[in-house]
Design an enzyme around this catalytic site. Structure first.
Site, PDB file in Angstrom:
ATOM      1  N   LEU A   9       0.851  -1.180   0.000  1.00  0.00           N
ATOM      2  CA  LEU A   9       0.000   0.000   0.000  1.00  0.00           C
ATOM      3  C   LEU A   9       0.893   1.239   0.000  1.00  0.00           C
ATOM      4  O   LEU A   9       1.989   1.219   0.576  1.00  0.00           O
ATOM      5  CB  LEU A   9      -0.924  -0.015   1.229  1.00  0.00           C
ATOM      6  CG  LEU A   9      -1.914  -1.189   1.251  1.00  0.00           C
ATOM      7  CD1 LEU A   9      -2.693  -1.209   2.556  1.00  0.00           C
ATOM      8  CD2 LEU A   9      -2.871  -1.127   0.063  1.00  0.00           C
ATOM      9  N   GLU A  19      -9.097   1.327   9.341  1.00  0.00           N
ATOM     10  CA  GLU A  19      -9.456   1.258   7.919  1.00  0.00           C
ATOM     11  C   GLU A  19      -9.449  -0.206   7.487  1.00  0.00           C
ATOM     12  O   GLU A  19     -10.318  -0.660   6.752  1.00  0.00           O
ATOM     13  CB  GLU A  19      -8.454   2.093   7.108  1.00  0.00           C
ATOM     14  CG  GLU A  19      -8.962   2.553   5.757  1.00  0.00           C
ATOM     15  CD  GLU A  19      -8.798   1.531   4.661  1.00  0.00           C
ATOM     16  OE1 GLU A  19      -9.572   1.560   3.707  1.00  0.00           O
ATOM     17  OE2 GLU A  19      -7.888   0.686   4.750  1.00  0.00           O
TER      18      GLU A  19
HETATM   19  N1  NAP Z   1      -5.249   0.376  -2.020  1.00  0.00           N
HETATM   20  C1  NAP Z   1      -5.950  -0.707  -2.287  1.00  0.00           C
HETATM   21  O1  NAP Z   1      -7.128  -0.788  -1.963  1.00  0.00           O
HETATM   22  C2  NAP Z   1      -5.324  -1.859  -3.000  1.00  0.00           C
HETATM   23  C3  NAP Z   1      -6.084  -2.979  -3.342  1.00  0.00           C
HETATM   24  C4  NAP Z   1      -5.458  -4.016  -4.039  1.00  0.00           C
HETATM   25  C5  NAP Z   1      -4.122  -3.932  -4.359  1.00  0.00           C
HETATM   26  N2  NAP Z   1      -3.425  -2.842  -3.990  1.00  0.00           N
HETATM   27  C6  NAP Z   1      -2.004  -2.695  -4.357  1.00  0.00           C
HETATM   28  O2  NAP Z   1      -1.946  -2.763  -5.772  1.00  0.00           O
HETATM   29  C7  NAP Z   1      -0.767  -3.486  -6.165  1.00  0.00           C
HETATM   30  C8  NAP Z   1      -1.167  -4.763  -6.888  1.00  0.00           C
HETATM   31  O3  NAP Z   1      -2.078  -4.434  -7.896  1.00  0.00           O
HETATM   32  P1  NAP Z   1      -1.714  -4.561  -9.455  1.00  0.00           P
HETATM   33  O4  NAP Z   1      -2.711  -3.758 -10.197  1.00  0.00           O
HETATM   34  O5  NAP Z   1      -0.272  -4.255  -9.626  1.00  0.00           O
HETATM   35  O6  NAP Z   1      -1.873  -6.119  -9.726  1.00  0.00           O
HETATM   36  P2  NAP Z   1      -3.114  -7.146  -9.624  1.00  0.00           P
HETATM   37  O7  NAP Z   1      -4.264  -6.669 -10.434  1.00  0.00           O
HETATM   38  O8  NAP Z   1      -3.373  -7.505  -8.221  1.00  0.00           O
HETATM   39  O9  NAP Z   1      -2.427  -8.392 -10.307  1.00  0.00           O
HETATM   40  C9  NAP Z   1      -2.086  -8.319 -11.670  1.00  0.00           C
HETATM   41  C10 NAP Z   1      -2.095  -9.707 -12.195  1.00  0.00           C
HETATM   42  O10 NAP Z   1      -3.364 -10.311 -11.930  1.00  0.00           O
HETATM   43  C11 NAP Z   1      -3.776 -11.051 -13.051  1.00  0.00           C
HETATM   44  N3  NAP Z   1      -4.936 -10.370 -13.625  1.00  0.00           N
HETATM   45  C12 NAP Z   1      -5.358  -9.107 -13.400  1.00  0.00           C
HETATM   46  N4  NAP Z   1      -6.486  -8.864 -14.102  1.00  0.00           N
HETATM   47  C13 NAP Z   1      -6.767  -9.999 -14.756  1.00  0.00           C
HETATM   48  C14 NAP Z   1      -7.792 -10.384 -15.636  1.00  0.00           C
HETATM   49  N5  NAP Z   1      -8.788  -9.538 -15.987  1.00  0.00           N
HETATM   50  N6  NAP Z   1      -7.784 -11.633 -16.138  1.00  0.00           N
HETATM   51  C15 NAP Z   1      -6.802 -12.510 -15.787  1.00  0.00           C
HETATM   52  N7  NAP Z   1      -5.794 -12.217 -14.956  1.00  0.00           N
HETATM   53  C16 NAP Z   1      -5.785 -10.965 -14.466  1.00  0.00           C
HETATM   54  C17 NAP Z   1      -2.591 -11.105 -13.994  1.00  0.00           C
HETATM   55  O11 NAP Z   1      -1.818 -12.179 -13.484  1.00  0.00           O
HETATM   56  P3  NAP Z   1      -0.772 -13.035 -14.368  1.00  0.00           P
HETATM   57  O12 NAP Z   1       0.379 -12.119 -14.635  1.00  0.00           O
HETATM   58  O13 NAP Z   1      -0.431 -14.187 -13.475  1.00  0.00           O
HETATM   59  O14 NAP Z   1      -1.522 -13.444 -15.612  1.00  0.00           O
HETATM   60  C18 NAP Z   1      -1.906  -9.780 -13.691  1.00  0.00           C
HETATM   61  O15 NAP Z   1      -0.537  -9.740 -14.043  1.00  0.00           O
HETATM   62  C19 NAP Z   1      -0.005  -3.751  -4.883  1.00  0.00           C
HETATM   63  O16 NAP Z   1       0.855  -2.638  -4.647  1.00  0.00           O
HETATM   64  C20 NAP Z   1      -1.106  -3.792  -3.848  1.00  0.00           C
HETATM   65  O17 NAP Z   1      -0.613  -3.485  -2.550  1.00  0.00           O
HETATM   66  C21 NAP Z   1      -3.992  -1.803  -3.320  1.00  0.00           C
END
Ligand code: NAP
Length: 176
Positions: A9, A19
């Site tokens: 985060l 939160e």
């Molecule tokens: N503030 C918040 O509320 C919050 C919430 C969630 C996450 N976060 C933060 O966000 C970051 C992670 O999020 P991110 O956006 O980088 O990654 P993410 O969406 O969690 O993961 C990305 C991976 O998920 C898979 N993916 C995503 N969408 C897909 C779809 N429609 N169909 C199939 N596979 C899909 C793919 O995996 P593959 O590469 O294996 O195909 C993609 O590379 C971290 O820093 C976390 O701490 C914050």
């Protein structure tokens, strides 16, 4: 609209316990007794959760990945895309046990959920401070989403923890 930085985060290591409790309460509480809510998340969000906290308890955990071939240890289901995850929820096995569906990130999944035609609400915690971020969600389109003045179970007004101020917001989709 930043949601992440370096797999964590953006405000890490500042902890926002209340939160987090809000997230837990909202995502964990089904509207129908005896059923469970579902959380859908991307692979990186799944692995950003500390191992000892996976799966998110009392919820059905679905992980999305195009690359993974096996359900990651601890998760309940793996789906290759968002539509497959939603289709899974329409199977008799799920219909009997699943209640609310919470898309809990990351970036592309939030975008897909915001653009989807399913009736939906956005539960946002707006952190009132600037942080460096590398992961973002799209701006909330106010022609599509209306900010509700209040929502049951969601605290109104300014919140503060560890010197960080934030507000809880709930948006409802107004598109036909
Ligand atoms: N503030 C918040 O509320 C919050 C919430 C969630 C996450 N976060 C933060 O966000 C970051 C992670 O999020 P991110 O956006 O980088 O990654 P993410 O969406 O969690 O993961 C990305 C991976 O998920 C898979 N993916 C995503 N969408 C897909 C779809 N429609 N169909 C199939 N596979 C899909 C793919 O995996 P593959 O590469 O294996 O195909 C993609 O590379 C971290 O820093 C976390 O701490 C914050």
């Amino acid at each position: 609209m930043g949601i992440g930085k370096n797999g964590n985060l953006p405000w890490h290591p500042i902890r926002l316990s209340n939160e987090f409790k809000h997230f837990q309460k909202m995502t964990m509480t089904p509207s129908v007794e005896g059923k469970k809510n579902v959380v859908i998340m991307g692979r990186k969000t799944w692995f950003s959760i500390p191992k000892q906290n996976r799966p998110l308890k009392n919820r059905i955990n679905i992980v999305l990945s195009r690359e993974l071939k096996m359900v990651p240890e601890g998760a309940h289901y793996l789906a290759p895309d968002f539509t497959s995850a939603l289709n899974l929820l329409e199977t008799p096995e799920f219909e009997a046990q699943a209640d609310q569906v919470w898309v809990i990130g990351g970036s592309s999944l939030y975008k897909e959920a915001m653009e989807s035609s399913a009736p939906r609400r956005l539960f946002v915690t707006r952190i009132l401070k600037q942080f460096d971020c590398d992961t973002f969600i799209p701006n909330i389109d106010l022609d599509k989403f209306r900010l509700l003045p209040e929502f049951p179970g969601v605290q109104a007004g300014l919140q503060e923890e560890n010197g960080l101020q934030y507000v809880f917001e709930v948006y409802e989709c107004v598109e036909k």
